[in-house]
Design a protein around this motif. Sequence first.
Motif, PDB file in Angstrom:
ATOM      1  N   VAL A  33      16.924  15.250  28.784  1.00  0.00           N
ATOM      2  CA  VAL A  33      17.282  13.962  28.632  1.00  0.00           C
ATOM      3  C   VAL A  33      18.526  13.752  29.496  1.00  0.00           C
ATOM      4  CG1 VAL A  33      18.056  11.961  27.388  1.00  0.00           C
ATOM      5  CG2 VAL A  33      16.265  13.104  26.455  1.00  0.00           C
ATOM      6  N   LYS A  34      19.601  14.780  29.101  1.00  0.00           N
ATOM      7  CA  LYS A  34      21.043  14.674  29.721  1.00  0.00           C
ATOM      8  C   LYS A  34      20.663  15.027  31.391  1.00  0.00           C
ATOM      9  CE  LYS A  34      23.155  16.201  25.664  1.00  0.00           C
ATOM     10  NZ  LYS A  34      23.858  17.148  24.784  1.00  0.00           N
ATOM     11  N   SER A  35      19.839  16.081  31.618  1.00  0.00           N
ATOM     12  CA  SER A  35      19.461  16.039  33.080  1.00  0.00           C
ATOM     13  C   SER A  35      18.993  14.921  33.664  1.00  0.00           C
ATOM     14  CB  SER A  35      18.444  17.370  33.152  1.00  0.00           C
ATOM     15  OG  SER A  35      18.986  18.514  32.710  1.00  0.00           O
ATOM     16  N   PHE A  36      18.150  14.240  33.145  1.00  0.00           N
ATOM     17  CA  PHE A  36      17.639  12.855  33.798  1.00  0.00           C
ATOM     18  C   PHE A  36      18.856  12.094  33.819  1.00  0.00           C
ATOM     19  CE2 PHE A  36      16.083   8.547  32.903  1.00  0.00           C
ATOM     20  CZ  PHE A  36      15.385   8.399  34.297  1.00  0.00           C
ATOM     21  N   VAL A  37      19.895  11.919  33.055  1.00  0.00           N
ATOM     22  CA  VAL A  37      20.850  11.145  33.129  1.00  0.00           C
ATOM     23  C   VAL A  37      21.822  11.375  34.253  1.00  0.00           C
ATOM     24  CG1 VAL A  37      23.382  10.478  31.928  1.00  0.00           C
ATOM     25  CG2 VAL A  37      21.219  10.295  30.648  1.00  0.00           C
ATOM     26  N   ARG A  38      21.926  12.619  34.538  1.00  0.00           N
ATOM     27  CA  ARG A  38      22.886  12.931  35.696  1.00  0.00           C
ATOM     28  C   ARG A  38      22.079  12.368  36.888  1.00  0.00           C
ATOM     29  NH1 ARG A  38      23.510  17.825  32.506  1.00  0.00           N
ATOM     30  NH2 ARG A  38      21.841  18.793  33.853  1.00  0.00           N
ATOM     31  N   LEU A  39      20.785  12.156  37.083  1.00  0.00           N
ATOM     32  CA  LEU A  39      20.263  11.571  38.051  1.00  0.00           C
ATOM     33  C   LEU A  39      20.038  10.087  38.327  1.00  0.00           C
ATOM     34  CD1 LEU A  39      17.630  14.548  38.397  1.00  0.00           C
ATOM     35  CD2 LEU A  39      19.475  14.385  39.764  1.00  0.00           C
ATOM     36  N   THR A  40      20.548   9.493  37.281  1.00  0.00           N
ATOM     37  CA  THR A  40      20.047   8.017  37.397  1.00  0.00           C
ATOM     38  C   THR A  40      21.489   7.133  37.108  1.00  0.00           C
ATOM     39  OG1 THR A  40      19.032   6.144  36.559  1.00  0.00           O
ATOM     40  CG2 THR A  40      19.590   8.142  34.972  1.00  0.00           C
ATOM     41  N   TYR A  41      21.574   5.939  37.847  1.00  0.00           N
ATOM     42  CA  TYR A  41      22.589   5.051  37.449  1.00  0.00           C
ATOM     43  C   TYR A  41      22.738   4.333  36.163  1.00  0.00           C
ATOM     44  CZ  TYR A  41      19.419   1.378  38.989  1.00  0.00           C
ATOM     45  OH  TYR A  41      18.283   0.497  39.019  1.00  0.00           O
ATOM     46  N   GLU A  42      21.336   4.472  35.614  1.00  0.00           N
ATOM     47  CA  GLU A  42      20.915   3.482  34.514  1.00  0.00           C
ATOM     48  C   GLU A  42      21.562   4.086  33.317  1.00  0.00           C
ATOM     49  OE1 GLU A  42      16.663   1.460  35.821  1.00  0.00           O
ATOM     50  OE2 GLU A  42      16.816   3.763  35.532  1.00  0.00           O
ATOM     51  N   SER A  43      21.478   3.150  32.176  1.00  0.00           N
ATOM     52  CA  SER A  43      22.115   3.944  30.741  1.00  0.00           C
ATOM     53  C   SER A  43      20.733   4.283  29.961  1.00  0.00           C
ATOM     54  CB  SER A  43      22.786   2.765  30.200  1.00  0.00           C
ATOM     55  OG  SER A  43      22.908   3.156  28.889  1.00  0.00           O
ATOM     56  N   ILE A  44      21.225   5.279  29.419  1.00  0.00           N
ATOM     57  CA  ILE A  44      20.060   6.099  28.641  1.00  0.00           C
ATOM     58  C   ILE A  44      20.538   6.165  27.325  1.00  0.00           C
ATOM     59  CG2 ILE A  44      18.179   7.932  28.517  1.00  0.00           C
ATOM     60  CD1 ILE A  44      18.174   6.513  31.063  1.00  0.00           C
ATOM     61  N   TYR A  45      19.517   5.918  26.216  1.00  0.00           N
ATOM     62  CA  TYR A  45      19.839   6.226  24.916  1.00  0.00           C
ATOM     63  C   TYR A  45      18.722   6.660  23.987  1.00  0.00           C
ATOM     64  CZ  TYR A  45      19.170   1.428  23.286  1.00  0.00           C
ATOM     65  OH  TYR A  45      18.505   0.268  22.899  1.00  0.00           O
ATOM     66  N   VAL A  46      18.847   7.220  23.101  1.00  0.00           N
ATOM     67  CA  VAL A  46      17.626   7.675  22.223  1.00  0.00           C
ATOM     68  C   VAL A  46      17.750   7.027  20.829  1.00  0.00           C
ATOM     69  CG1 VAL A  46      16.196   9.590  21.268  1.00  0.00           C
ATOM     70  CG2 VAL A  46      17.216   9.956  23.515  1.00  0.00           C
ATOM     71  N   ILE A  47      16.540   6.259  20.224  1.00  0.00           N
ATOM     72  CA  ILE A  47      16.582   5.788  18.981  1.00  0.00           C
ATOM     73  C   ILE A  47      15.618   6.775  18.174  1.00  0.00           C
ATOM     74  CG2 ILE A  47      15.693   4.036  17.593  1.00  0.00           C
ATOM     75  CD1 ILE A  47      15.967   2.343  19.893  1.00  0.00           C
ATOM     76  N   ASP A  48      16.413   7.174  16.841  1.00  0.00           N
ATOM     77  CA  ASP A  48      15.604   7.771  15.806  1.00  0.00           C
ATOM     78  C   ASP A  48      15.269   6.922  14.852  1.00  0.00           C
ATOM     79  OD1 ASP A  48      14.760   9.533  13.839  1.00  0.00           O
ATOM     80  OD2 ASP A  48      16.356  11.014  14.240  1.00  0.00           O
ATOM     81  N   TYR A  49      14.001   6.743  14.673  1.00  0.00           N
ATOM     82  CA  TYR A  49      13.456   5.643  13.690  1.00  0.00           C
ATOM     83  C   TYR A  49      13.390   6.205  12.250  1.00  0.00           C
ATOM     84  CZ  TYR A  49      12.250   2.423  17.496  1.00  0.00           C
ATOM     85  OH  TYR A  49      12.388   1.550  18.653  1.00  0.00           O
ATOM     86  N   ALA A  50      13.532   7.626  12.036  1.00  0.00           N
ATOM     87  CA  ALA A  50      13.484   8.288  11.095  1.00  0.00           C
ATOM     88  C   ALA A  50      15.014   8.060  10.220  1.00  0.00           C
ATOM     89  CB  ALA A  50      13.381   9.644  10.896  1.00  0.00           C
ATOM     90  N   THR A  51      15.912   7.868  11.149  1.00  0.00           N
ATOM     91  CA  THR A  51      17.390   7.642  10.554  1.00  0.00           C
ATOM     92  C   THR A  51      17.860   6.090  10.786  1.00  0.00           C
ATOM     93  OG1 THR A  51      18.401   8.303  12.543  1.00  0.00           O
ATOM     94  CG2 THR A  51      18.031  10.231  10.705  1.00  0.00           C
ATOM     95  N   MET A  52      17.088   5.489  11.561  1.00  0.00           N
ATOM     96  CA  MET A  52      17.440   3.943  12.179  1.00  0.00           C
ATOM     97  C   MET A  52      18.631   4.221  12.829  1.00  0.00           C
ATOM     98  SD  MET A  52      14.829   2.491  11.585  1.00  0.00           S
ATOM     99  CE  MET A  52      15.400   0.782  12.277  1.00  0.00           C
ATOM    100  N   GLY A  53      18.966   5.199  13.480  1.00  0.00           N
ATOM    101  CA  GLY A  53      20.293   5.206  14.386  1.00  0.00           C
ATOM    102  C   GLY A  53      20.028   5.933  15.709  1.00  0.00           C
ATOM    103  N   PHE A  54      21.004   6.054  16.588  1.00  0.00           N
ATOM    104  CA  PHE A  54      20.785   6.389  17.758  1.00  0.00           C
ATOM    105  C   PHE A  54      21.016   8.198  17.794  1.00  0.00           C
ATOM    106  CE2 PHE A  54      22.964   2.378  19.479  1.00  0.00           C
ATOM    107  CZ  PHE A  54      21.554   1.605  19.224  1.00  0.00           C
ATOM    108  N   GLU A  55      20.325   8.668  18.601  1.00  0.00           N
ATOM    109  CA  GLU A  55      20.644  10.330  18.695  1.00  0.00           C
ATOM    110  C   GLU A  55      21.391  10.757  19.731  1.00  0.00           C
ATOM    111  OE1 GLU A  55      17.797  14.052  17.616  1.00  0.00           O
ATOM    112  OE2 GLU A  55      16.889  12.523  18.516  1.00  0.00           O
ATOM    113  N   TYR A  56      21.188   9.943  20.776  1.00  0.00           N
ATOM    114  CA  TYR A  56      21.947  10.208  22.093  1.00  0.00           C
ATOM    115  C   TYR A  56      22.038   8.919  22.910  1.00  0.00           C
ATOM    116  CZ  TYR A  56      22.833  11.590  26.786  1.00  0.00           C
ATOM    117  OH  TYR A  56      23.488  11.858  28.024  1.00  0.00           O
ATOM    118  N   VAL A  57      23.544   8.912  23.265  1.00  0.00           N
ATOM    119  CA  VAL A  57      24.060   7.702  24.274  1.00  0.00           C
ATOM    120  C   VAL A  57      24.663   8.415  25.488  1.00  0.00           C
ATOM    121  CG1 VAL A  57      25.490   5.527  24.316  1.00  0.00           C
ATOM    122  CG2 VAL A  57      24.388   6.365  22.045  1.00  0.00           C
TER     123      VAL A  57
END
Length: 253
Positions: A33-57
């Motif tokens: 995911v972090k590698s993909f972030v380095r290649l895009t201008y867009e904002s990336i984040y990951v939702i964890d529905y088990a904790t109902m929180g964010f795992e990565y921003v």
Amino acid sequence: MKNNHNFSLLTRNHVGKLSTADLLQQRDYLEAVKSFVRLTYESIYVIDYATMGFEYVSENALFLCGYTPTEVLAMGYDFYFKNVPETDLLLLNQINESGFDFFEKLPHDQKKLYSITYDFHLINEHGKKVLINHKLTPLFLTNEGKLWKAMCIVSISHHQQSGNIAIHKQGTDEVWKLDTDTKLWYKSLKPKLTEREIEVLQLYAQGLTINQIADKLFVAPDTVKYYRRRIFDTLNVSNIVEALAYVVNNKII
């Protein structure tokens, strides 16, 4: 015939035998995911529905609204309540309910092929509303087929208002759009552009003017305008910026 071209650039990195420790890195999917972030201008984040929180921003001013990634990560779902207008929060709730109703009816082996996209406002650090496009697709499912983790991509919306809710199936032209009044999904197909219309859009994407496009295609400028009008009508957009955003977001070009 022997090829005398030098292809050392393609073969210089010889990895060799991988160790057990190397192979175990596959478990750390966030590195991809972090590698993909380095290649895009867009904002990336990951939702964890088990904790109902964010795992990565990721680091991106558009989504962060003046916060740091660490602060947004800590806020989790509270971030929405702090930075989304109330009317759009109601919309997000409807999208959540209707989207999961749709998702739960899909065959388990097909669920990862689907993604949902919609637009809503964020209130940035200056107190101004910004309309963003939000895409969400599954990363991991539970054994029961429940959505466990999802990747989200945020970019500027090319629409004028919130909503524009659609579900896409990878590898097909199938699109389901949500009617927020009836709360029903309606199936349709992506609009089709001709080969010449796609060519015109690709040249616009390169920053060429109408006259330059006409020279490239050996046609009159009025012919380019004609193709442009047909593109607008087919995509139901009003300008070239919206057209380019549409075809990129919908993988037409």
